[in-house]
Design a protein around this motif. Structure first.
Motif, PDB file in Angstrom:
ATOM      1  N   TYR A  22      20.412  37.709  42.441  1.00 33.49           N
ATOM      2  CA  TYR A  22      20.885  39.397  43.136  1.00 33.49           C
ATOM      3  C   TYR A  22      21.916  38.994  44.413  1.00 33.49           C
ATOM      4  O   TYR A  22      22.550  39.935  44.629  1.00 33.49           O
ATOM      5  N   ARG A  23      22.012  38.416  45.304  1.00 29.81           N
ATOM      6  CA  ARG A  23      22.831  38.037  46.168  1.00 29.81           C
ATOM      7  C   ARG A  23      24.596  37.229  45.278  1.00 29.81           C
ATOM      8  O   ARG A  23      25.074  37.638  45.981  1.00 29.81           O
ATOM      9  N   THR A  24      24.556  36.817  44.272  1.00 31.18           N
ATOM     10  CA  THR A  24      25.174  36.165  44.058  1.00 31.18           C
ATOM     11  C   THR A  24      25.559  37.360  42.559  1.00 31.18           C
ATOM     12  O   THR A  24      27.888  37.157  42.851  1.00 31.18           O
ATOM     13  N   LEU A  25      25.273  38.338  42.068  1.00 34.92           N
ATOM     14  CA  LEU A  25      25.854  39.454  41.693  1.00 34.92           C
ATOM     15  C   LEU A  25      26.413  40.796  42.654  1.00 34.92           C
ATOM     16  O   LEU A  25      27.385  40.587  42.650  1.00 34.92           O
ATOM     17  N   VAL A  26      25.954  40.082  43.949  1.00 34.65           N
ATOM     18  CA  VAL A  26      26.410  40.970  45.598  1.00 34.65           C
ATOM     19  C   VAL A  26      27.556  40.688  45.055  1.00 34.65           C
ATOM     20  O   VAL A  26      29.062  41.108  45.632  1.00 34.65           O
ATOM     21  N   ARG A  27      27.841  39.173  46.138  1.00 37.55           N
ATOM     22  CA  ARG A  27      29.332  38.735  45.809  1.00 37.55           C
ATOM     23  C   ARG A  27      30.431  38.661  45.134  1.00 37.55           C
ATOM     24  O   ARG A  27      31.272  38.235  45.086  1.00 37.55           O
ATOM     25  N   ALA A  28      30.018  38.744  43.177  1.00 39.41           N
ATOM     26  CA  ALA A  28      30.896  38.839  42.615  1.00 39.41           C
ATOM     27  C   ALA A  28      31.388  40.382  42.445  1.00 39.41           C
ATOM     28  O   ALA A  28      32.730  40.174  41.952  1.00 39.41           O
ATOM     29  N   GLY A  29      30.750  41.070  43.320  1.00 38.97           N
ATOM     30  CA  GLY A  29      31.419  42.531  44.203  1.00 38.97           C
ATOM     31  C   GLY A  29      31.439  43.729  42.422  1.00 38.97           C
ATOM     32  O   GLY A  29      30.579  43.310  41.615  1.00 38.97           O
ATOM     33  N   ASP A  30      32.298  44.427  42.981  1.00 41.43           N
ATOM     34  CA  ASP A  30      32.562  45.330  41.308  1.00 41.43           C
ATOM     35  C   ASP A  30      32.518  44.624  40.168  1.00 41.43           C
ATOM     36  O   ASP A  30      32.203  45.769  39.075  1.00 41.43           O
ATOM     37  N   CYS A  31      33.133  43.968  39.699  1.00 42.99           N
ATOM     38  CA  CYS A  31      33.300  43.229  38.636  1.00 42.99           C
ATOM     39  C   CYS A  31      32.494  43.201  38.084  1.00 42.99           C
ATOM     40  O   CYS A  31      31.862  42.791  36.360  1.00 42.99           O
ATOM     41  N   GLY A  32      31.387  42.354  38.535  1.00 41.08           N
ATOM     42  CA  GLY A  32      29.983  41.762  37.881  1.00 41.08           C
ATOM     43  C   GLY A  32      29.901  40.509  37.849  1.00 41.08           C
ATOM     44  O   GLY A  32      31.095  40.111  37.732  1.00 41.08           O
ATOM     45  N   LEU A  33      29.621  40.277  36.631  1.00 41.30           N
ATOM     46  CA  LEU A  33      30.210  38.592  36.463  1.00 41.30           C
ATOM     47  C   LEU A  33      29.063  38.685  34.679  1.00 41.30           C
ATOM     48  O   LEU A  33      27.932  39.729  34.440  1.00 41.30           O
ATOM     49  N   PRO A  34      29.574  37.780  33.323  1.00 45.04           N
ATOM     50  CA  PRO A  34      28.778  37.986  32.477  1.00 45.04           C
ATOM     51  C   PRO A  34      28.084  36.639  32.634  1.00 45.04           C
ATOM     52  O   PRO A  34      27.680  36.010  33.250  1.00 45.04           O
TER      53      PRO A  34
END
Length: 107
Positions: A22-34
């Motif tokens: 979750y923290r990794t996704l929060v850091r990724a911002g609106d673009c998210g991550l594959p």
């Protein structure tokens, strides 16, 4: 937000791996991550990541979007802000500046 919903989200975040995801996704911002990039960043097996993402998606903390053959994961910032707000909105509402133990009013 109600207590049951908040409890489910907090329970989901109570797992160290899910919290890291979750923290990794929060850091990724609106673009998210594959999903593949998220897996690389976290360093866990695909099946393990899938399990943890499923829990986060069920509680509304994470969303997934398919772009052709790629799954993009994003933190749901509205849900995150709602949860944080639920935790702090009533901060100190029952606190009183009444008398301390000696009956003297607190400054």
């Amino acid at each position: 937000m109600n207590v049951e919903e908040a409890a489910k989200q907090l329970e989901a975040l109570g797992n160290p791996t899910r919290l890291q995801v979750y923290r990794t996704l929060v850091r990724a911002g609106d673009c998210g991550l594959p999903v593949g990039r998220l897996q690389e960043k976290i360093g866990i097996a695909a099946s393990t990541l899938s399990h943890h993402l499923h829990r986060l998606i069920l509680t509304g903390l994470v969303t997934q979007e398919r772009q052709v053959t790629t799954l993009i994961c994003r933190a749901n910032y509205l849900a995150m802000n709602s949860l944080v707000g639920f935790l702090v909105d009533e901060c100190c509402v029952d606190a009183s500046c009444a008398a301390d133990q000696n009956g003297v009013a607190a400054a």
